[in-house]
Design an enzyme around this catalytic site. Structure first.
Site, PDB file in Angstrom:
ATOM      1  N   GLY A   1       7.426  61.442 -13.041  1.00  0.00           N
ATOM      2  CA  GLY A   1       8.886  61.317 -13.016  1.00  0.00           C
ATOM      3  C   GLY A   1       9.415  60.249 -13.950  1.00  0.00           C
ATOM      4  O   GLY A   1      10.290  59.463 -13.570  1.00  0.00           O
TER       5      GLY A   1
ATOM      6  N   SER B   1      11.219  60.495 -16.687  1.00  0.00           N
ATOM      7  CA  SER B   1      12.232  60.936 -17.645  1.00  0.00           C
ATOM      8  C   SER B   1      13.508  60.104 -17.639  1.00  0.00           C
ATOM      9  O   SER B   1      14.238  60.073 -18.616  1.00  0.00           O
ATOM     10  CB  SER B   1      12.594  62.406 -17.389  1.00  0.00           C
ATOM     11  OG  SER B   1      13.124  62.553 -16.094  1.00  0.00           O
ATOM     12  N   ARG B   2      13.771  59.423 -16.531  1.00  0.00           N
ATOM     13  CA  ARG B   2      15.019  58.638 -16.471  1.00  0.00           C
ATOM     14  C   ARG B   2      14.921  57.608 -15.360  1.00  0.00           C
ATOM     15  O   ARG B   2      13.942  57.570 -14.619  1.00  0.00           O
ATOM     16  CB  ARG B   2      16.204  59.571 -16.224  1.00  0.00           C
ATOM     17  CG  ARG B   2      16.017  60.421 -14.994  1.00  0.00           C
ATOM     18  CD  ARG B   2      17.044  61.515 -14.887  1.00  0.00           C
ATOM     19  NE  ARG B   2      16.662  62.402 -13.789  1.00  0.00           N
ATOM     20  CZ  ARG B   2      17.491  63.218 -13.171  1.00  0.00           C
ATOM     21  NH1 ARG B   2      18.751  63.278 -13.535  1.00  0.00           N
ATOM     22  NH2 ARG B   2      17.077  63.980 -12.187  1.00  0.00           N
TER      23      ARG B   2
ATOM     24  N   THR C   1      13.612  64.563 -20.874  1.00  0.00           N
ATOM     25  CA  THR C   1      14.906  64.105 -21.399  1.00  0.00           C
ATOM     26  C   THR C   1      14.798  63.753 -22.889  1.00  0.00           C
ATOM     27  O   THR C   1      13.696  63.495 -23.393  1.00  0.00           O
ATOM     28  CB  THR C   1      15.376  62.858 -20.637  1.00  0.00           C
ATOM     29  OG1 THR C   1      14.341  61.865 -20.741  1.00  0.00           O
ATOM     30  CG2 THR C   1      15.647  63.164 -19.173  1.00  0.00           C
TER      31      THR C   1
ATOM     32  N   ASN D   1       5.804  57.837  -9.068  1.00  0.00           N
ATOM     33  CA  ASN D   1       7.236  57.530  -9.025  1.00  0.00           C
ATOM     34  C   ASN D   1       8.090  58.741  -8.660  1.00  0.00           C
ATOM     35  O   ASN D   1       9.148  58.583  -8.052  1.00  0.00           O
ATOM     36  CB  ASN D   1       7.658  56.975 -10.392  1.00  0.00           C
ATOM     37  CG  ASN D   1       9.160  56.886 -10.531  1.00  0.00           C
ATOM     38  OD1 ASN D   1       9.805  56.075  -9.868  1.00  0.00           O
ATOM     39  ND2 ASN D   1       9.736  57.747 -11.366  1.00  0.00           N
TER      40      ASN D   1
ATOM     41  N   SER E   1       9.617  53.083  -0.519  1.00  0.00           N
ATOM     42  CA  SER E   1      11.014  52.702  -0.281  1.00  0.00           C
ATOM     43  C   SER E   1      11.099  51.852   0.970  1.00  0.00           C
ATOM     44  O   SER E   1      10.288  52.010   1.903  1.00  0.00           O
ATOM     45  CB  SER E   1      11.873  53.948  -0.101  1.00  0.00           C
ATOM     46  OG  SER E   1      13.164  53.593   0.369  1.00  0.00           O
TER      47      SER E   1
ATOM     48  N   TYR F   1      13.148  61.949   3.965  1.00  0.00           N
ATOM     49  CA  TYR F   1      12.794  61.092   2.828  1.00  0.00           C
ATOM     50  C   TYR F   1      12.005  59.876   3.311  1.00  0.00           C
ATOM     51  O   TYR F   1      10.954  59.526   2.762  1.00  0.00           O
ATOM     52  CB  TYR F   1      14.080  60.661   2.111  1.00  0.00           C
ATOM     53  CG  TYR F   1      13.873  59.714   0.956  1.00  0.00           C
ATOM     54  CD1 TYR F   1      13.505  60.186  -0.295  1.00  0.00           C
ATOM     55  CD2 TYR F   1      14.070  58.336   1.121  1.00  0.00           C
ATOM     56  CE1 TYR F   1      13.333  59.305  -1.364  1.00  0.00           C
ATOM     57  CE2 TYR F   1      13.895  57.458   0.071  1.00  0.00           C
ATOM     58  CZ  TYR F   1      13.530  57.950  -1.170  1.00  0.00           C
ATOM     59  OH  TYR F   1      13.355  57.081  -2.212  1.00  0.00           O
TER      60      TYR F   1
ATOM     61  N   ALA G   1      10.315  59.558   6.062  1.00  0.00           N
ATOM     62  CA  ALA G   1       9.004  59.974   6.577  1.00  0.00           C
ATOM     63  C   ALA G   1       7.992  60.079   5.437  1.00  0.00           C
ATOM     64  O   ALA G   1       6.833  59.672   5.572  1.00  0.00           O
ATOM     65  CB  ALA G   1       9.124  61.309   7.298  1.00  0.00           C
TER      66      ALA G   1
ATOM     67  N   LYS H   1       8.077  58.490   2.542  1.00  0.00           N
ATOM     68  CA  LYS H   1       7.782  57.172   1.958  1.00  0.00           C
ATOM     69  C   LYS H   1       6.902  56.346   2.895  1.00  0.00           C
ATOM     70  O   LYS H   1       6.000  55.627   2.453  1.00  0.00           O
ATOM     71  CB  LYS H   1       9.094  56.444   1.639  1.00  0.00           C
ATOM     72  CG  LYS H   1       9.923  57.116   0.529  1.00  0.00           C
ATOM     73  CD  LYS H   1       9.132  57.200  -0.771  1.00  0.00           C
ATOM     74  CE  LYS H   1       9.989  57.695  -1.929  1.00  0.00           C
ATOM     75  NZ  LYS H   1       9.218  57.732  -3.192  1.00  0.00           N
TER      76      LYS H   1
END
Lengths: 250, 83
Positions: free
Chosen positions: A19, A21-22, A47, A94, A147, A160, A162, A164
């Site tokens: 991940g 790209s940004r 990107t 990521n 997170s 989400y 759960a 992390k």
């Protein structure tokens, strides 16, 4: 007699970042390059920023369009990246998707999608990386981007959170399982201004900011130095989740 | 690719140990504990073999626990790739 278990695990020389790209992922790609490492990174959509990096730094950056839930594509990417850059000895997990809904109103399909992308696919990628790195380099480093949600409750982010929390748990197990071969840690960012935190809304973000002792939300620039030390420094940190949230969760 | 010979696997085992500053003795009856060949070293060797074969070798933990000597390692990998 020397032994892997008695010498520091070397700094990363070639890092796979999912991940990239940004946002935070792109910051981590740029930071790893600044440390002199080669970087392989993928995202569903490559990107223009990533395309430019790859064009400007041939032989140092390898990018690809890969859906992280496609296990065969993951493996093919690792193989192609290693053919271009050499053995990959570090991984930053990521890639993730967010959530913006109370569990009451989240469809089973959406819950499955979040778990598939953030947890299952990340573990499958980690497996593929470890298999590659064990065969080619023997040792290495893994960083999970988790997170603060995995540790504290925030409305609208149950699935989400759960995933992390699950990754943090897997991270601790892997640190022990890969005994002496890999340093495995997590960074757990608090909320920063990104597409993912935008699900919280202005009022909730304002409340979080007010309750944060440092008085400000986290920026990607705050995460990069911590990931950098986990990838490149001899910290002997292993099996730890480092919360970077300005103290908001204390 | 066809199966690797016992000698080829032995060479790979030597590479795994050499990377750690250790030596693989000529005697196959040497105990793994004596030369510091650990379970993750076996994993690394198995992955190197898989890389050459381009296919996964499946084995369970009890099978791994039963290996005690250099010869046991070579025998197990020989059996796995012919299974």
């Amino acid at each position: 007699m020397s032994d892997f278990t008695q010498t520091p695990i070397p700094a990363a020389s070639c890092v796979l970042i999912s991940g990239g790209s940004r946002g935070l992922g792109l910051s981590l790609v740029e930071d790893a390059l600044k440390q002199g490492a080669k970087v392989a990174t993928f995202a569903r959509t490559v990107t223009p920023e990533l395309e430019k990096l790859a064009a400007d730094r041939p032989g140092e950056v390898f990018v690809g369009s890969v859906d992280i839930t496609d296990a065969k594509a993951q493996t093919a990417f690792i193989k192609a990246a290693a053919a271009e850059l050499g053995p990959i000895d570090a991984l930053v997990n990521n890639a993730a998707i967010g959530q913006d809904s109370m569990l009451l109103h989240t469809s089973p399909e959406r819950i499955g999608q979040i778990i598939e992308t953030n947890l299952t696919a990340t573990l499958v990628l980690t497996r593929a990386f470890l298999r590659h790195a064990m065969a080619k380099a023997g040792r290495g480093r893994v960083v999970f981007v988790t997170s603060v949600c995995g540790q504290r409750g925030y409305a609208g982010l149950s699935a989400y959170s759960a995933t992390k929390g699950g990754l943090d748990a897997a991270m601790r197990t892997l640190a022990r399982e890969m005994h002496g071969r890999f340093l495995v840690n997590s960074v757990a960012p608090g909320f920063f201004a990104s597409e993912m935190s935008s699900v919280l809304g202005t009022e909730q973000l304002s409340t979080i900011t007010r309750r944060t002792p440092s008085g400000r939300l986290v920026e990607p620039e705050n995460i990069a130095p911590v990931v950098r030390s986990l990838l490149f420094e001899d910290t002997n940190l292993n099996g730890q989740s480092l919360t970077i949230d300005g103290g908001g969760s204390i | 690719m066809s199966a690797l010979s016992r000698d080829q696997i032995r060479t790979m085992m030597d590479e795994v140990l050499t990377a750690q500053g250790k030596e693989l003795p000529a005697d196959d009856s040497t105990a793994l504990a004596e030369i510091g060949f650990r379970s993750l070293d076996f994993s690394e060797l198995a992955l190197r073999v898989e890389d050459e074969l381009d296919e996964e070798l499946n084995f369970d933990a009890p099978g791994l626990r039963s290996i005690e000597t250099v010869g046991d390692v070579l025998d197990l990998l020989d059996r796995l790739q012919n299974a």
